[in-house]
Design an enzyme around this catalytic site. Structure first.
Site, mmCIF file in Angstrom:
data_model
loop_
_atom_site.group_PDB
_atom_site.id
_atom_site.type_symbol
_atom_site.label_atom_id
_atom_site.label_comp_id
_atom_site.label_asym_id
_atom_site.label_seq_id
_atom_site.Cartn_x
_atom_site.Cartn_y
_atom_site.Cartn_z
ATOM 1 N N HIS A 287 10.461 53.223 46.006
ATOM 2 C CA HIS A 287 9.090 53.157 45.506
ATOM 3 C C HIS A 287 9.044 53.529 44.030
ATOM 4 O O HIS A 287 9.900 54.256 43.517
ATOM 5 C CB HIS A 287 8.158 54.100 46.294
ATOM 6 C CG HIS A 287 8.491 55.555 46.145
ATOM 7 N ND1 HIS A 287 9.596 56.139 46.740
ATOM 8 C CD2 HIS A 287 7.873 56.560 45.449
ATOM 9 C CE1 HIS A 287 9.636 57.429 46.439
ATOM 10 N NE2 HIS A 287 8.622 57.705 45.650
ATOM 11 N N PHE A 288 8.029 53.005 43.363
ATOM 12 C CA PHE A 288 7.678 53.375 42.001
ATOM 13 C C PHE A 288 6.283 54.003 42.042
ATOM 14 O O PHE A 288 5.494 53.716 42.939
ATOM 15 C CB PHE A 288 7.635 52.146 41.083
ATOM 16 C CG PHE A 288 8.961 51.450 40.920
ATOM 17 C CD1 PHE A 288 9.761 51.680 39.812
ATOM 18 C CD2 PHE A 288 9.397 50.533 41.871
ATOM 19 C CE1 PHE A 288 10.982 51.028 39.659
ATOM 20 C CE2 PHE A 288 10.615 49.874 41.734
ATOM 21 C CZ PHE A 288 11.414 50.131 40.629
#
Length: 431
Positions: A235-236
């Site tokens: 994830h970012f």
């Protein structure tokens, strides 16, 4: 030697629990097999962005911005967040660098610290631990993808599309412990259950989102394992903050340029040693170069953080060693008592403080001292640079004396303004 630290994990979902195992049959709308059938979300397909990275995008308020903030506000009104981030105090710390301090007591949890292994950047995905297939569907905002059609110059938005379990979608979700208004998570190919590690396709997606947002105050960040990533599911993070980060104003010295035009510089006069990547003949060139560098760090077990800045035109790559020092007992108790986890936002100069005493006593000297502990030593940084430049097929020798220093000030400075867009959801859907 096995290195571990104890810290209270950041809660990013209301379904995140202390238990390492959840039994099946959840009885709620998650993204696992028990609930995925019939699930629907809006789909945002951005235009083909394989253009010159330096191209100027003129857009007052983009559709993506109104969609993100409109959907985020909807979840805010529904009470899905753990606290009201708009009530958090924020100030610019006096001094040359303009570090930003936020008092976010909502992130200070009186919970039992969890052990995190910090000596292994690459760890296998563990489906028994919390991951993003266990979030409630109400925390998801929309699906996001980039067009594969070279002729596509327009975005496409479909308000309700089934989630395709056989073609894992990339989704945007809220972070229920936000740092700023509009704080979201970009989760590439969520159903593929990828561990927290950079790959070419996922970093390109993050750059495409930054470019599509067309707002220099919308940044995306990445934390590797060992560099304060809490969840081992790719994830970012991203949010809006209408002010330059100190790292974006730092001067830099050009080291080399790739054959496809990506300029690589090192930061100067900043407490964290790092590299700045910018330019390139296309967004793919910039993404591929940073991906190669990141994979090199991963494969050499070096924790790092990434800041995607200026609408995807600049990427800061920041190797760090704070968690390792913490595990070895080399960080002072005074710094540890603050419970600040120096991840990508802190390293960029946005200091998220959990105690009022730290906020009221914040100074440039204290911020610098913390970030200096995060940074690699000059000698180690040179060694890491040599690895990176070998991986991307370049020399790491700096430009000869006389090379002008670059001032990274592509965005206008100014006073702090919190982005707030409470009524754009209807506009986003109707456009």
């Amino acid at each position: 030697m096995l290195l571990k630290i104890k810290r209270v994990p950041t809660v990013v979902s209301n379904y995140q629990k202390d238990e390492t195992v959840e039994e099946g049959g959840c009885g709620r709308n998650c993204l696992s097999k028990c609930c995925i059938n019939g699930a629907r979300l809006p789909l945002y397909t951005c235009k083909n962005l394989d253009k010159f990275v330096g191209e100027k995008l003129e857009s007052p308020v983009t559709f993506l911005e109104s969609l993100v903030l409109g959907e985020w506000e909807d979840r805010f009104q529904r009470g899905l967040f753990r606290y009201d981030v708009t009530a958090c105090e924020t100030k610019v710390i006096p001094g040359k660098y303009g570090f930003i301090a936020q008092l976010n007591e909502g992130r200070h949890l009186k919970k039992r610290p969890t052990e995190f292994r910090v000596d292994k950047v690459l760890q296998p995905f563990d489906g028994n631990k919390f991951n993003f297939t266990k979030v409630g569907q109400e925390e998801l905002l929309f699906q996001f993808e980039a067009s594969n059609n070279d002729d596509d110059s327009e975005l496409q938005f479909l308000p309700s599309i089934p989630l395709d379990a056989d073609n894992s979608p990339s989704v945007v979700a809220i972070n229920v412990s936000p740092i700023e208004y509009g704080h979201v998570l970009l989760i590439p190919r969520v159903l593929d259950c990828l561990p927290q590690r950079i790959d070419h396709k996922s970093l390109l997606l993050a750059l495409q989102m930054a470019a599509e947002a067309a707002n220099p105050y919308f940044r995306l960040g990445y934390n590797s394992l060992g560099a304060f990533a809490t969840i081992n599911h790719l994830h970012f993070q991203a949010y809006y903050f209408a002010m330059q980060f100190p790292i974006e104003k730092a001067s830099s010295l050009k080291i080399n340029t790739t054959n496809n035009g990506v300029k690589i510089s090192k930061l100067l006069n900043y407490p964290v040693r790092g590299l700045l990547f910018e330019g390139g003949n296309s967004i793919n060139d910039l993404s591929d170069t940073v991906s190669d560098a990141s994979v090199c760090l991963q494969n050499n077990n070096i924790p790092f953080n990434i800041l995607i800045s200026d609408s995807g035109k600049q990427i800061f790559l920041l190797p760090q060693c704070y968690a390792e020092k913490q595990a070895l007992g080399e960080v002072s108790s005074k710094l540890l008592d603050t419970q600040v986890n120096p991840a990508v936002w802190e390293m960029s100069g946005h200091m998220v403080l959990k105690r009022k005493e730290d906020y009221e006593g914040a100074s440039e000297e204290k911020a610098w001292r913390l970030l200096a502990e995060v940074s690699l030593s000059e000698e180690r940084f040179k060694e890491v640079n040599t690895m990176i430049f070998e991986a991307i097929g370049l020399s790491s020798h700096e430009e000869e004396e006389g090379e002008e220093l670059e001032e990274q000030s592509s965005m206008n400075g100014g006073s702090f303004i919190r982005v707030h867009c409470p009524s754009v959801k209807e506009e986003a859907v109707s456009n």
